[in-house]
Write a protein that holds these residues in place. Structure first.
Motif, PDB file in Angstrom:
ATOM      1  N   ASN A  78       0.815  -1.216   0.000  1.00  9.88           N
ATOM      2  CA  ASN A  78       0.000   0.000   0.000  1.00  9.88           C
ATOM      3  C   ASN A  78       0.848   1.265   0.000  1.00  9.88           C
ATOM      4  OD1 ASN A  78      -2.343  -1.488  -0.034  1.00  9.88           O
ATOM      5  ND2 ASN A  78      -2.633  -1.394   2.179  1.00  9.88           N
ATOM      6  N   LEU A  79       2.095   1.168   0.465  1.00  9.52           N
ATOM      7  CA  LEU A  79       3.004   2.310   0.416  1.00  9.52           C
ATOM      8  C   LEU A  79       3.547   2.539  -0.990  1.00  9.52           C
ATOM      9  CD1 LEU A  79       5.142   1.825   3.647  1.00  9.52           C
ATOM     10  CD2 LEU A  79       3.583   3.711   3.166  1.00  9.52           C
ATOM     11  N   GLY A  80       3.414   1.546  -1.849  1.00 12.93           N
ATOM     12  CA  GLY A  80       3.919   1.673  -3.222  1.00 12.93           C
ATOM     13  C   GLY A  80       5.336   1.155  -3.379  1.00 12.93           C
ATOM     14  N   MET A  81       5.743   0.257  -2.519  1.00  9.25           N
ATOM     15  CA  MET A  81       7.093  -0.292  -2.613  1.00  9.25           C
ATOM     16  C   MET A  81       7.235  -1.139  -3.869  1.00  9.25           C
ATOM     17  SD  MET A  81       7.997  -1.151   1.363  1.00  9.25           S
ATOM     18  CE  MET A  81       9.546  -1.896   0.926  1.00  9.25           C
ATOM     19  N   SER A  82       8.484  -1.315  -4.297  1.00  3.55           N
ATOM     20  CA  SER A  82       8.751  -2.055  -5.531  1.00  3.55           C
ATOM     21  C   SER A  82       8.396  -3.530  -5.374  1.00  3.55           C
ATOM     22  CB  SER A  82      10.226  -1.926  -5.906  1.00  3.55           C
ATOM     23  OG  SER A  82      11.023  -2.675  -5.009  1.00  3.55           O
ATOM     24  N   LYS A  83       8.123  -4.166  -6.501  1.00  4.04           N
ATOM     25  CA  LYS A  83       7.808  -5.596  -6.486  1.00  4.04           C
ATOM     26  C   LYS A  83       8.998  -6.405  -6.002  1.00  4.04           C
ATOM     27  CE  LYS A  83       4.239  -5.451  -9.987  1.00  4.04           C
ATOM     28  NZ  LYS A  83       3.804  -5.882 -11.310  1.00  4.04           N
ATOM     29  N   PHE A  84      10.201  -5.940  -6.274  1.00  2.00           N
ATOM     30  CA  PHE A  84      11.403  -6.629  -5.812  1.00  2.00           C
ATOM     31  C   PHE A  84      11.444  -6.656  -4.288  1.00  2.00           C
ATOM     32  CE2 PHE A  84      15.854  -6.461  -4.399  1.00  2.00           C
ATOM     33  CZ  PHE A  84      16.302  -7.673  -4.895  1.00  2.00           C
ATOM     34  N   ASP A  85      11.217  -5.506  -3.656  1.00  2.60           N
ATOM     35  CA  ASP A  85      11.220  -5.447  -2.191  1.00  2.60           C
ATOM     36  C   ASP A  85      10.085  -6.274  -1.604  1.00  2.60           C
ATOM     37  OD1 ASP A  85      13.503  -3.908  -1.943  1.00  2.60           O
ATOM     38  OD2 ASP A  85      12.420  -2.008  -1.856  1.00  2.60           O
ATOM     39  N   LEU A  86       8.928  -6.223  -2.226  1.00  2.00           N
ATOM     40  CA  LEU A  86       7.794  -7.030  -1.755  1.00  2.00           C
ATOM     41  C   LEU A  86       8.114  -8.524  -1.868  1.00  2.00           C
ATOM     42  CD1 LEU A  86       4.799  -5.029  -3.265  1.00  2.00           C
ATOM     43  CD2 LEU A  86       5.618  -5.008  -0.901  1.00  2.00           C
ATOM     44  N   ALA A  87       8.789  -8.904  -2.950  1.00  2.14           N
ATOM     45  CA  ALA A  87       9.174 -10.307  -3.125  1.00  2.14           C
ATOM     46  C   ALA A  87      10.195 -10.724  -2.071  1.00  2.14           C
ATOM     47  CB  ALA A  87       9.738 -10.532  -4.530  1.00  2.14           C
ATOM     48  N   ARG A  88      11.135  -9.841  -1.754  1.00  2.00           N
ATOM     49  CA  ARG A  88      12.106 -10.148  -0.682  1.00  2.00           C
ATOM     50  C   ARG A  88      11.387 -10.345   0.640  1.00  2.00           C
ATOM     51  NH1 ARG A  88      16.090  -5.509  -0.208  1.00  2.00           N
ATOM     52  NH2 ARG A  88      16.787  -6.734   1.569  1.00  2.00           N
ATOM     53  N   MET A  89      10.424  -9.475   0.928  1.00  4.67           N
ATOM     54  CA  MET A  89       9.672  -9.585   2.169  1.00  4.67           C
ATOM     55  C   MET A  89       8.877 -10.885   2.210  1.00  4.67           C
ATOM     56  SD  MET A  89       8.460  -5.621   2.568  1.00  4.67           S
ATOM     57  CE  MET A  89       7.595  -5.854   4.127  1.00  4.67           C
ATOM     58  N   ALA A  90       8.223 -11.205   1.108  1.00  4.09           N
ATOM     59  CA  ALA A  90       7.454 -12.454   1.036  1.00  4.09           C
ATOM     60  C   ALA A  90       8.380 -13.662   1.173  1.00  4.09           C
ATOM     61  CB  ALA A  90       6.671 -12.517  -0.274  1.00  4.09           C
ATOM     62  N   GLY A  91       9.571 -13.560   0.591  1.00  5.20           N
ATOM     63  CA  GLY A  91      10.550 -14.638   0.726  1.00  5.20           C
ATOM     64  C   GLY A  91      10.969 -14.851   2.174  1.00  5.20           C
ATOM     65  N   PHE A 113      15.907 -16.576  13.328  1.00  7.74           N
ATOM     66  CA  PHE A 113      15.600 -15.885  12.073  1.00  7.74           C
ATOM     67  C   PHE A 113      14.351 -15.040  12.278  1.00  7.74           C
ATOM     68  CE2 PHE A 113      13.625 -15.578   7.848  1.00  7.74           C
ATOM     69  CZ  PHE A 113      14.704 -15.187   7.083  1.00  7.74           C
ATOM     70  N   ARG A 114      14.525 -13.756  12.343  1.00  5.97           N
ATOM     71  CA  ARG A 114      13.417 -12.833  12.626  1.00  5.97           C
ATOM     72  C   ARG A 114      12.964 -12.179  11.317  1.00  5.97           C
ATOM     73  NH1 ARG A 114      13.069 -11.689  18.229  1.00  5.97           N
ATOM     74  NH2 ARG A 114      14.635 -12.873  19.346  1.00  5.97           N
ATOM     75  N   SER A 115      12.053 -12.864  10.641  1.00  7.49           N
ATOM     76  CA  SER A 115      11.607 -12.383   9.331  1.00  7.49           C
ATOM     77  C   SER A 115      10.917 -11.031   9.423  1.00  7.49           C
ATOM     78  CB  SER A 115      10.682 -13.403   8.676  1.00  7.49           C
ATOM     79  OG  SER A 115       9.495 -13.568   9.433  1.00  7.49           O
ATOM     80  N   ASN A 116      10.170 -10.799  10.487  1.00  4.95           N
ATOM     81  CA  ASN A 116       9.455  -9.527  10.608  1.00  4.95           C
ATOM     82  C   ASN A 116      10.406  -8.369  10.859  1.00  4.95           C
ATOM     83  OD1 ASN A 116       6.722 -10.652  10.399  1.00  4.95           O
ATOM     84  ND2 ASN A 116       7.323 -11.708  12.268  1.00  4.95           N
ATOM     85  N   THR A 117      11.482  -8.610  11.594  1.00  9.82           N
ATOM     86  CA  THR A 117      12.493  -7.577  11.803  1.00  9.82           C
ATOM     87  C   THR A 117      13.203  -7.277  10.494  1.00  9.82           C
ATOM     88  OG1 THR A 117      12.793  -8.296  14.089  1.00  9.82           O
ATOM     89  CG2 THR A 117      14.555  -6.976  13.122  1.00  9.82           C
TER      90      THR A 117
END
Length: 149
Positions: A78-91, A113-117
């Protein structure tokens, strides 16, 4: 030292409901705190949160924590972040969920492993670059002057 209930209530009372980048940042920081740093384990002074605790429940716990982590990705989208960053987060969430599903090993992995951090760091980097007025230093908002653009 405040009790966990008092900590939770303090965080919940400060959550903004707006869609502006500063409100989103504060919500994400609060959610990351609940998921990764809600309690401190006595003796080793290692913070843990709901991600590690709820993850102890087989299957359901991993689904619940993955859903809460996916909310951070949704806010980032919703902030408009790039698909690359969103994919990294989803990964990050995917790795946390897949390895976290393995009994015992996954619970230890959740502890390390703190994925949310990691995902919060990605969002903060984006916000610091694209919305510098949301930047915070030790709890205070810092606005950078425009660089002449």
């Amino acid at each position: 030292m405040p009790t966990p209930q008092e900590q939770f209530e303090a965080i919940a009372s400060q959550l903004p409901i707006g869609r502006d980048p500063a409100s989103v940042r504060r919500r994400l920081e609060a959610m990351e705190g609940v998921l990764e740093r809600l309690f401190v384990i006595p003796g080793i002074n290692r913070p843990i949160g709901l991600d590690s605790i709820v993850g102890l429940i087989p299957v359901i716990g991993d689904i619940v924590t993955a859903s809460m982590g996916a909310w951070l990705v949704w806010e980032a989208r919703n902030l408009g972040m790039s698909k690359f960053d969103l994919a990294r987060m989803a990964g990050n969430i995917g790795v946390d969920t897949l390895v976290g599903a393995v009994p015992l090993v996954g619970d230890l992995f959740d502890f390390a492993f703190r994925s949310n951090t990691r995902n919060l760091k990605i969002v903060k980097r984006y916000l610091d670059k694209h919305h510098p007025s949301t930047m915070t230093v030790e709890g205070e908002t810092v606005a950078r002057p425009n660089s002449g653009r």
